[in-house]
Design a protein around this motif. Structure first.
Motif, PDB file in Angstrom:
ATOM      1  N   LEU A  24       1.123  -1.249   0.085  1.00 18.85           N
ATOM      2  CA  LEU A  24      -0.112   0.176   0.024  1.00 18.85           C
ATOM      3  C   LEU A  24       0.809   1.262   0.032  1.00 18.85           C
ATOM      4  N   ALA A  25       1.823   1.130   0.657  1.00 14.18           N
ATOM      5  CA  ALA A  25       2.956   2.322   0.977  1.00 14.18           C
ATOM      6  C   ALA A  25       3.697   2.776  -0.285  1.00 14.18           C
ATOM      7  N   VAL A  26       3.800   1.633  -1.063  1.00 16.47           N
ATOM      8  CA  VAL A  26       4.758   1.677  -2.552  1.00 16.47           C
ATOM      9  C   VAL A  26       3.692   2.110  -3.680  1.00 16.47           C
ATOM     10  N   ILE A  27       2.276   1.615  -3.609  1.00 12.85           N
ATOM     11  CA  ILE A  27       1.327   1.912  -4.709  1.00 12.85           C
ATOM     12  C   ILE A  27       1.078   3.485  -4.336  1.00 12.85           C
ATOM     13  N   ALA A 129       1.600   2.910 -10.187  1.00 10.47           N
ATOM     14  CA  ALA A 129       1.132   2.154  -9.143  1.00 10.47           C
ATOM     15  C   ALA A 129       1.854   0.917  -9.039  1.00 10.47           C
ATOM     16  N   ALA A 130       1.942   0.174 -10.488  1.00  9.37           N
ATOM     17  CA  ALA A 130       2.647  -1.044 -10.650  1.00  9.37           C
ATOM     18  C   ALA A 130       3.782  -1.125 -11.309  1.00  9.37           C
ATOM     19  N   GLY A 131       4.628  -0.291 -11.137  1.00 17.62           N
ATOM     20  CA  GLY A 131       6.073  -0.080 -11.937  1.00 17.62           C
ATOM     21  C   GLY A 131       7.046  -1.001 -11.536  1.00 17.62           C
ATOM     22  N   THR A 136       9.071  -5.036  -7.697  1.00 16.66           N
ATOM     23  CA  THR A 136      10.332  -5.314  -6.806  1.00 16.66           C
ATOM     24  C   THR A 136       9.681  -5.617  -5.505  1.00 16.66           C
ATOM     25  N   ALA A 137       9.122  -4.699  -4.997  1.00 23.98           N
ATOM     26  CA  ALA A 137       8.642  -5.023  -3.769  1.00 23.98           C
ATOM     27  C   ALA A 137       7.674  -6.387  -3.439  1.00 23.98           C
ATOM     28  N   VAL A 138       6.944  -6.468  -4.416  1.00 24.26           N
ATOM     29  CA  VAL A 138       6.064  -7.569  -4.326  1.00 24.26           C
ATOM     30  C   VAL A 138       6.647  -8.989  -4.424  1.00 24.26           C
ATOM     31  N   VAL A 139       7.813  -9.031  -5.319  1.00 25.25           N
ATOM     32  CA  VAL A 139       8.932 -10.131  -5.533  1.00 25.25           C
ATOM     33  C   VAL A 139       9.612 -10.147  -4.293  1.00 25.25           C
ATOM     34  N   THR A 140      10.015  -9.240  -3.788  1.00 22.77           N
ATOM     35  CA  THR A 140      11.114  -9.188  -2.361  1.00 22.77           C
ATOM     36  C   THR A 140      10.205  -9.956  -1.129  1.00 22.77           C
ATOM     37  N   LEU A 141       9.098  -9.409  -1.485  1.00 20.42           N
ATOM     38  CA  LEU A 141       8.144  -9.958  -0.226  1.00 20.42           C
ATOM     39  C   LEU A 141       7.611 -11.477  -0.565  1.00 20.42           C
ATOM     40  N   ALA A 142       7.652 -12.064  -1.577  1.00 20.14           N
ATOM     41  CA  ALA A 142       7.601 -13.236  -1.956  1.00 20.14           C
ATOM     42  C   ALA A 142       8.801 -14.079  -1.472  1.00 20.14           C
ATOM     43  N   VAL A 195       7.901   2.748   4.272  1.00 17.65           N
ATOM     44  CA  VAL A 195       8.850   2.019   3.145  1.00 17.65           C
ATOM     45  C   VAL A 195      10.316   2.090   3.538  1.00 17.65           C
ATOM     46  N   ALA A 196      10.741   3.218   3.735  1.00 18.53           N
ATOM     47  CA  ALA A 196      12.255   3.150   3.849  1.00 18.53           C
ATOM     48  C   ALA A 196      12.749   2.520   4.989  1.00 18.53           C
TER      49      ALA A 196
END
Length: 213
Positions: A24-27, A129-131, A136-142, A195-196
Protein backbone atom coordinates in the motif's frame (compact mmCIF):
# COMPACT_ATOMS: atom_id res chain seq x y z
CA UNK A 1 -2.94 -23.84 21.67
CA UNK A 2 0.71 -25.04 21.78
CA UNK A 3 3.25 -22.27 22.18
CA UNK A 4 5.07 -23.19 18.95
CA UNK A 5 1.83 -23.10 16.93
CA UNK A 6 0.84 -19.77 18.46
CA UNK A 7 4.26 -18.29 17.67
CA UNK A 8 3.98 -19.46 14.06
CA UNK A 9 0.51 -17.96 13.77
CA UNK A 10 1.66 -14.63 15.21
CA UNK A 11 4.62 -14.59 12.81
CA UNK A 12 2.36 -15.28 9.82
CA UNK A 13 -0.02 -12.50 10.88
CA UNK A 14 2.91 -10.12 11.32
CA UNK A 15 4.24 -11.01 7.87
CA UNK A 16 0.79 -10.52 6.32
CA UNK A 17 0.35 -7.08 7.89
CA UNK A 18 3.90 -6.12 6.92
CA UNK A 19 3.33 -7.18 3.31
CA UNK A 20 0.02 -5.30 3.02
CA UNK A 21 1.43 -2.10 4.52
CA UNK A 22 4.50 -2.28 2.28
CA UNK A 23 2.49 -2.73 -0.93
CA UNK A 24 0.00 0.00 0.00
CA UNK A 25 2.80 2.40 0.86
CA UNK A 26 4.59 1.78 -2.44
CA UNK A 27 1.41 2.01 -4.54
CA UNK A 28 0.38 5.23 -2.71
CA UNK A 29 -3.36 5.14 -3.53
CA UNK A 30 -3.93 8.81 -2.62
CA UNK A 31 -1.43 10.01 -5.21
CA UNK A 32 -2.96 7.52 -7.67
CA UNK A 33 -6.32 9.23 -7.16
CA UNK A 34 -4.80 12.60 -7.98
CA UNK A 35 -3.11 11.18 -11.10
CA UNK A 36 -6.44 9.77 -12.30
CA UNK A 37 -8.01 13.22 -12.02
CA UNK A 38 -5.04 14.78 -13.80
CA UNK A 39 -5.21 12.30 -16.68
CA UNK A 40 -8.99 12.53 -17.15
CA UNK A 41 -9.90 16.24 -16.85
CA UNK A 42 -12.63 16.14 -19.49
CA UNK A 43 -14.30 12.86 -18.59
CA UNK A 44 -17.62 12.53 -16.79
CA UNK A 45 -17.67 10.83 -13.35
CA UNK A 46 -19.13 7.63 -14.82
CA UNK A 47 -16.33 7.45 -17.38
CA UNK A 48 -13.75 8.07 -14.65
CA UNK A 49 -15.20 5.23 -12.60
CA UNK A 50 -14.80 2.88 -15.56
CA UNK A 51 -11.19 4.04 -15.86
CA UNK A 52 -10.72 3.29 -12.15
CA UNK A 53 -11.94 -0.28 -12.70
CA UNK A 54 -9.42 -0.77 -15.52
CA UNK A 55 -6.59 0.65 -13.42
CA UNK A 56 -7.39 -1.54 -10.41
CA UNK A 57 -7.63 -4.69 -12.55
CA UNK A 58 -4.35 -3.86 -14.29
CA UNK A 59 -2.60 -3.35 -10.95
CA UNK A 60 -4.02 -6.62 -9.61
CA UNK A 61 -2.95 -8.66 -12.65
CA UNK A 62 0.56 -7.19 -12.78
CA UNK A 63 1.26 -7.66 -9.06
CA UNK A 64 -0.17 -11.18 -8.78
CA UNK A 65 1.79 -12.24 -11.88
CA UNK A 66 4.92 -10.76 -10.32
CA UNK A 67 4.33 -12.64 -7.07
CA UNK A 68 3.78 -15.94 -8.88
CA UNK A 69 6.53 -15.88 -11.49
CA UNK A 70 9.03 -13.36 -10.13
CA UNK A 71 11.15 -15.92 -8.30
CA UNK A 72 11.08 -18.30 -11.29
CA UNK A 73 12.41 -15.50 -13.51
CA UNK A 74 15.26 -15.00 -11.04
CA UNK A 75 16.11 -18.69 -11.19
CA UNK A 76 16.14 -18.64 -15.00
CA UNK A 77 18.78 -15.89 -14.94
CA UNK A 78 20.68 -17.60 -12.13
CA UNK A 79 20.21 -14.73 -9.68
CA UNK A 80 20.81 -15.75 -6.07
CA UNK A 81 17.73 -15.43 -3.88
CA UNK A 82 19.82 -14.07 -1.00
CA UNK A 83 21.33 -11.37 -3.21
CA UNK A 84 17.93 -10.43 -4.61
CA UNK A 85 16.51 -10.06 -1.11
CA UNK A 86 19.28 -7.63 -0.19
CA UNK A 87 19.09 -5.66 -3.46
CA UNK A 88 15.29 -5.64 -3.35
CA UNK A 89 15.39 -4.25 0.18
CA UNK A 90 17.82 -1.54 -0.95
CA UNK A 91 15.51 -0.55 -3.81
CA UNK A 92 12.50 -0.40 -1.48
CA UNK A 93 14.50 1.71 1.00
CA UNK A 94 15.60 4.03 -1.82
CA UNK A 95 11.98 4.48 -2.89
CA UNK A 96 11.09 5.34 0.70
CA UNK A 97 13.84 7.97 0.93
CA UNK A 98 12.69 9.34 -2.43
CA UNK A 99 9.14 9.70 -1.07
CA UNK A 100 10.45 11.31 2.12
CA UNK A 101 12.38 13.91 0.13
CA UNK A 102 9.27 14.87 -1.83
CA UNK A 103 10.79 14.06 -5.22
CA UNK A 104 8.05 11.54 -6.02
CA UNK A 105 5.40 13.82 -7.50
CA UNK A 106 2.30 13.54 -9.60
CA UNK A 107 3.84 15.62 -12.33
CA UNK A 108 6.44 12.95 -13.00
CA UNK A 109 3.70 10.53 -13.93
CA UNK A 110 2.08 12.74 -16.57
CA UNK A 111 3.71 12.34 -20.00
CA UNK A 112 1.75 14.97 -21.94
CA UNK A 113 -0.14 18.19 -21.46
CA UNK A 114 -2.69 17.30 -24.11
CA UNK A 115 -5.92 16.60 -22.25
CA UNK A 116 -7.49 14.45 -24.97
CA UNK A 117 -4.45 12.22 -25.29
CA UNK A 118 -4.06 11.93 -21.54
CA UNK A 119 -7.72 11.00 -21.10
CA UNK A 120 -7.28 8.04 -23.42
CA UNK A 121 -4.12 6.72 -21.73
CA UNK A 122 -3.92 5.22 -18.26
CA UNK A 123 -0.35 4.03 -18.76
CA UNK A 124 1.25 6.73 -16.56
CA UNK A 125 -1.06 5.84 -13.66
CA UNK A 126 -0.54 2.11 -14.05
CA UNK A 127 3.23 2.57 -14.30
CA UNK A 128 3.15 4.68 -11.14
CA UNK A 129 1.08 2.20 -9.12
CA UNK A 130 2.46 -1.07 -10.53
CA UNK A 131 5.81 -0.04 -11.93
CA UNK A 132 9.28 -1.52 -11.38
CA UNK A 133 9.42 -0.37 -7.76
CA UNK A 134 6.12 -1.99 -6.78
CA UNK A 135 6.96 -5.16 -8.70
CA UNK A 136 10.31 -5.35 -6.89
CA UNK A 137 8.52 -4.93 -3.57
CA UNK A 138 6.09 -7.77 -4.33
CA UNK A 139 8.83 -10.12 -5.55
CA UNK A 140 10.95 -9.27 -2.51
CA UNK A 141 8.03 -10.04 -0.19
CA UNK A 142 7.55 -13.38 -1.94
CA UNK A 143 11.27 -14.10 -1.58
CA UNK A 144 11.45 -13.09 2.08
CA UNK A 145 8.25 -14.68 3.36
CA UNK A 146 7.61 -17.75 1.18
CA UNK A 147 10.69 -18.52 -0.95
CA UNK A 148 9.82 -22.23 -1.40
CA UNK A 149 6.03 -22.25 -1.66
CA UNK A 150 2.97 -20.33 -2.83
CA UNK A 151 3.61 -16.63 -2.05
CA UNK A 152 0.40 -16.19 -0.08
CA UNK A 153 1.43 -13.01 1.73
CA UNK A 154 2.53 -11.31 -1.49
CA UNK A 155 -0.69 -12.34 -3.27
CA UNK A 156 -2.92 -11.17 -0.41
CA UNK A 157 -0.99 -7.89 -0.27
CA UNK A 158 -1.50 -7.44 -4.03
CA UNK A 159 -5.24 -8.09 -3.75
CA UNK A 160 -5.66 -5.72 -0.79
CA UNK A 161 -3.46 -3.10 -2.47
CA UNK A 162 -5.50 -3.18 -5.67
CA UNK A 163 -8.77 -3.15 -3.71
CA UNK A 164 -7.81 -0.19 -1.54
CA UNK A 165 -6.48 1.67 -4.58
CA UNK A 166 -9.79 1.08 -6.39
CA UNK A 167 -11.73 2.43 -3.38
CA UNK A 168 -9.51 5.52 -3.19
CA UNK A 169 -9.84 6.10 -6.95
CA UNK A 170 -13.63 6.07 -6.61
CA UNK A 171 -13.38 8.44 -3.66
CA UNK A 172 -11.16 10.76 -5.69
CA UNK A 173 -13.70 10.75 -8.53
CA UNK A 174 -16.40 11.74 -6.03
CA UNK A 175 -14.24 14.47 -4.51
CA UNK A 176 -13.20 15.88 -7.86
CA UNK A 177 -10.36 18.39 -7.66
CA UNK A 178 -10.61 18.87 -3.87
CA UNK A 179 -7.70 16.47 -3.32
CA UNK A 180 -5.03 19.05 -2.58
CA UNK A 181 -1.32 18.72 -3.26
CA UNK A 182 -0.59 19.47 0.39
CA UNK A 183 -2.52 16.39 1.48
CA UNK A 184 -0.77 14.28 -1.14
CA UNK A 185 2.66 15.47 -0.02
CA UNK A 186 1.93 14.78 3.64
CA UNK A 187 0.67 11.26 2.97
CA UNK A 188 3.53 10.52 0.56
CA UNK A 189 6.13 11.51 3.16
CA UNK A 190 4.41 9.47 5.87
CA UNK A 191 4.31 6.43 3.62
CA UNK A 192 7.92 7.08 2.62
CA UNK A 193 9.04 6.66 6.23
CA UNK A 194 7.31 3.27 6.39
CA UNK A 195 8.71 2.13 3.04
CA UNK A 196 12.27 3.21 3.93
CA UNK A 197 12.10 1.50 7.32
CA UNK A 198 10.83 -1.78 5.90
CA UNK A 199 13.38 -1.73 3.10
CA UNK A 200 16.23 -1.25 5.58
CA UNK A 201 14.80 -4.03 7.75
CA UNK A 202 14.88 -6.40 4.77
CA UNK A 203 18.47 -5.39 3.96
CA UNK A 204 19.80 -5.77 7.50
CA UNK A 205 17.98 -9.04 8.20
CA UNK A 206 19.03 -10.72 4.97
CA UNK A 207 22.55 -9.31 5.09
CA UNK A 208 22.97 -10.78 8.57
CA UNK A 209 21.70 -14.15 7.34
CA UNK A 210 23.96 -13.99 4.26
CA UNK A 211 27.08 -13.17 6.29
CA UNK A 212 26.39 -15.94 8.79
CA UNK A 213 26.55 -18.62 6.07
Amino acid sequence: MPMELQTTSDLSLHQMVQAIVTVLAVINPVVCGSILLTLTPKLAPAQRRRKAVRVALSILIILIASALIGLRVLSVFGISLDVFRIVGGMIIAYMGFDMLSGRQTVGQATPTDDDAAASNSLAPLIMFAAGPGTITAVVTLAAVHTPDGLPVTAIVAAVVGAGVTFAVLLLAVGMGSRLGHGTQAMITRSMGLIVASMGMQFVLTDLKAFLSL
